[in-house]
Design an enzyme around this catalytic site. Sequence first.
Site, PDB file in Angstrom:
ATOM      1  N   ALA A 299     -35.644  54.013 -19.724  1.00 53.67           N
ATOM      2  CA  ALA A 299     -35.964  54.877 -18.578  1.00 53.67           C
ATOM      3  C   ALA A 299     -34.781  55.105 -17.644  1.00 53.67           C
ATOM      4  O   ALA A 299     -34.967  55.424 -16.474  1.00 53.67           O
ATOM      5  CB  ALA A 299     -37.144  54.293 -17.819  1.00 53.67           C
TER       6      ALA A 299
ATOM      7  N   ASP B 122     -36.547  40.457 -22.984  1.00 51.18           N
ATOM      8  CA  ASP B 122     -36.574  41.869 -23.362  1.00 51.18           C
ATOM      9  C   ASP B 122     -36.358  41.987 -24.878  1.00 51.18           C
ATOM     10  O   ASP B 122     -35.403  41.409 -25.420  1.00 51.18           O
ATOM     11  CB  ASP B 122     -35.435  42.571 -22.598  1.00 51.18           C
ATOM     12  CG  ASP B 122     -35.483  44.074 -22.693  1.00 51.18           C
ATOM     13  OD1 ASP B 122     -36.571  44.626 -22.919  1.00 51.18           O
ATOM     14  OD2 ASP B 122     -34.414  44.708 -22.522  1.00 51.18           O
ATOM     15  N   HIS B 123     -37.221  42.702 -25.569  1.00 50.38           N
ATOM     16  CA  HIS B 123     -37.088  42.943 -27.007  1.00 50.38           C
ATOM     17  C   HIS B 123     -36.956  41.666 -27.840  1.00 50.38           C
ATOM     18  O   HIS B 123     -36.042  41.550 -28.671  1.00 50.38           O
ATOM     19  CB  HIS B 123     -35.907  43.869 -27.319  1.00 50.38           C
ATOM     20  CG  HIS B 123     -36.110  45.256 -26.821  1.00 50.38           C
ATOM     21  ND1 HIS B 123     -36.928  46.161 -27.457  1.00 50.38           N
ATOM     22  CD2 HIS B 123     -35.624  45.899 -25.732  1.00 50.38           C
ATOM     23  CE1 HIS B 123     -36.934  47.297 -26.778  1.00 50.38           C
ATOM     24  NE2 HIS B 123     -36.157  47.170 -25.726  1.00 50.38           N
TER      25      HIS B 123
HETATM   26  P1  13P Z   1     -32.086  52.232 -20.831  1.00 48.75           P
HETATM   27  O1  13P Z   1     -31.057  52.141 -21.915  1.00 48.75           O
HETATM   28  O2  13P Z   1     -32.595  53.628 -20.678  1.00 48.75           O
HETATM   29  O3  13P Z   1     -31.592  51.696 -19.514  1.00 48.75           O
HETATM   30  O4  13P Z   1     -33.346  51.342 -21.264  1.00 48.75           O
HETATM   31  C1  13P Z   1     -33.327  49.942 -21.052  1.00 48.75           C
HETATM   32  C2  13P Z   1     -34.434  49.263 -21.753  1.00 48.75           C
HETATM   33  O5  13P Z   1     -35.387  49.850 -22.247  1.00 48.75           O
HETATM   34  C3  13P Z   1     -34.358  47.787 -21.823  1.00 48.75           C
HETATM   35  O6  13P Z   1     -35.381  47.255 -22.597  1.00 48.75           O
HETATM   36  O1  G3H Z   2     -33.127  47.764 -24.595  1.00 47.01           O
HETATM   37  C1  G3H Z   2     -32.082  47.147 -24.614  1.00 47.01           C
HETATM   38  C2  G3H Z   2     -31.449  46.681 -23.348  1.00 47.01           C
HETATM   39  O2  G3H Z   2     -30.719  47.730 -22.758  1.00 47.01           O
HETATM   40  C3  G3H Z   2     -30.630  45.458 -23.591  1.00 47.01           C
HETATM   41  O3  G3H Z   2     -29.489  45.792 -24.298  1.00 47.01           O
HETATM   42  O4  G3H Z   2     -29.488  44.218 -26.242  1.00 47.01           O
HETATM   43  O5  G3H Z   2     -27.358  45.313 -25.452  1.00 47.01           O
HETATM   44  O6  G3H Z   2     -28.442  43.517 -24.068  1.00 47.01           O
HETATM   45  P1  G3H Z   2     -28.637  44.632 -25.078  1.00 47.01           P
HETATM   46 ZN    ZN Z   3     -36.011  48.568 -24.203  1.00 51.40          ZN
END
Ligand code: 13P
Ligand code: G3H
Ligand code: ZN
Length: 335
Positions: free
Chosen positions: A239, A98-99
């Site tokens: 979301a 993620d990211h």
């Molecule tokens: P929320 O903070 O809305 O749960 O989004 C999570 C997210 O986009 C993780 O990449």
């Molecule tokens: O979009 C971000 C996710 O909620 C993950 O958050 O980078 O604090 O683990 P984090």
């Molecule tokens: Zn995100």
Amino acid sequence: MYSYKQLGFVNTKEMFKKAMDGKYAVGAFNFNNMEQLQAIISACLDTQAPVILQVSKGARKYADQTLLRYLGQGAVEMMKDHAKERNLKEIPIALHLDHGDSFELCKSCVDSGFSSVMIDGSHFSYEQNVALTKQVVEYAHKHDVTVEGELGVLAGIEEHVSSDHTTYTKPEEVQDFVGKTGVDSLAISIGTSHGANKFKPEQCTKNNDGVLIPPPLRFDILEEVERKLPGFPIVLHGASSVPADAVKLINDNGGKLKDSIGIPEEQLRRATTSSVCKVNIDSDGRLWMTAAIRKYFAEKPADFDPRKYLEPARQALFEMYKHKNANVLGSAGKA
Ligand code: 13P
Ligand code: G3H
Ligand code: ZN
């Protein structure tokens, strides 16, 4: 070098094709520890839903990247055992970064068994975003790993990037971006944002019961993107719905959350019937986990066995993920 196929994961290609055809979205749920992972897998097996397990850069730092991979692999094995015991169909599981914020991080995840990675170049210039995303796609595709890119900036605070304003995705850029980079899916910005404070109260209207109603998502942008990229998988970050019940439970038990406002579930349900194939939810899990633990300690302040307070937290997560699959994403029964 580990191949995700040996670990039992799938990439998102088939998942998204089925989601697009079936007009639902696959839940992408973040995990950082065993209890979150158990809750996600159990809920998705119970509801027979495909799932994307998400690991952020922060999660890798918190839980150790090697341990996380083994946790993910263990989750696949646990799912198989439970499916056999209960005579249920096995569910497809993707392990997704993620990211991701650099080529090196994405490469490291591909090399260590992830089946999907996100390269988030949305904070760079358009040209830099294209170049970085293309570089990641070229490497990932050699290993049959799928790649998510992002265009447009979501407001809210993430571990490594923060923005106090939203820059909506420009539909006129999406075709060029997808064509030049070769990404498999695209995260867009249509009014969602990260965290538990997605809107300021002054941006909202009040209904008859005094409940704050946030401004609607920009479905016009989503529709324009769909017109430019017919049949192409779209991703919604940020979301979480920030359920009022969870916020109340936290604040009734010593918490101090203020102005917590999320995306109404009806809006998300509408989005999942479009080309939105992946919906990211992290904050709602954090809220329910915190609510359950705060309640536990308020009632039993002398307890100190982590299993005692993590069990109700895990149960709250389990119920929440089942609810998301069945009532918000439409992924229940689609494994
Ligand atoms: P929320 O903070 O809305 O749960 O989004 C999570 C997210 O986009 C993780 O990449
Ligand atoms: O979009 C971000 C996710 O909620 C993950 O958050 O980078 O604090 O683990 P984090
Ligand atoms: Zn995100």
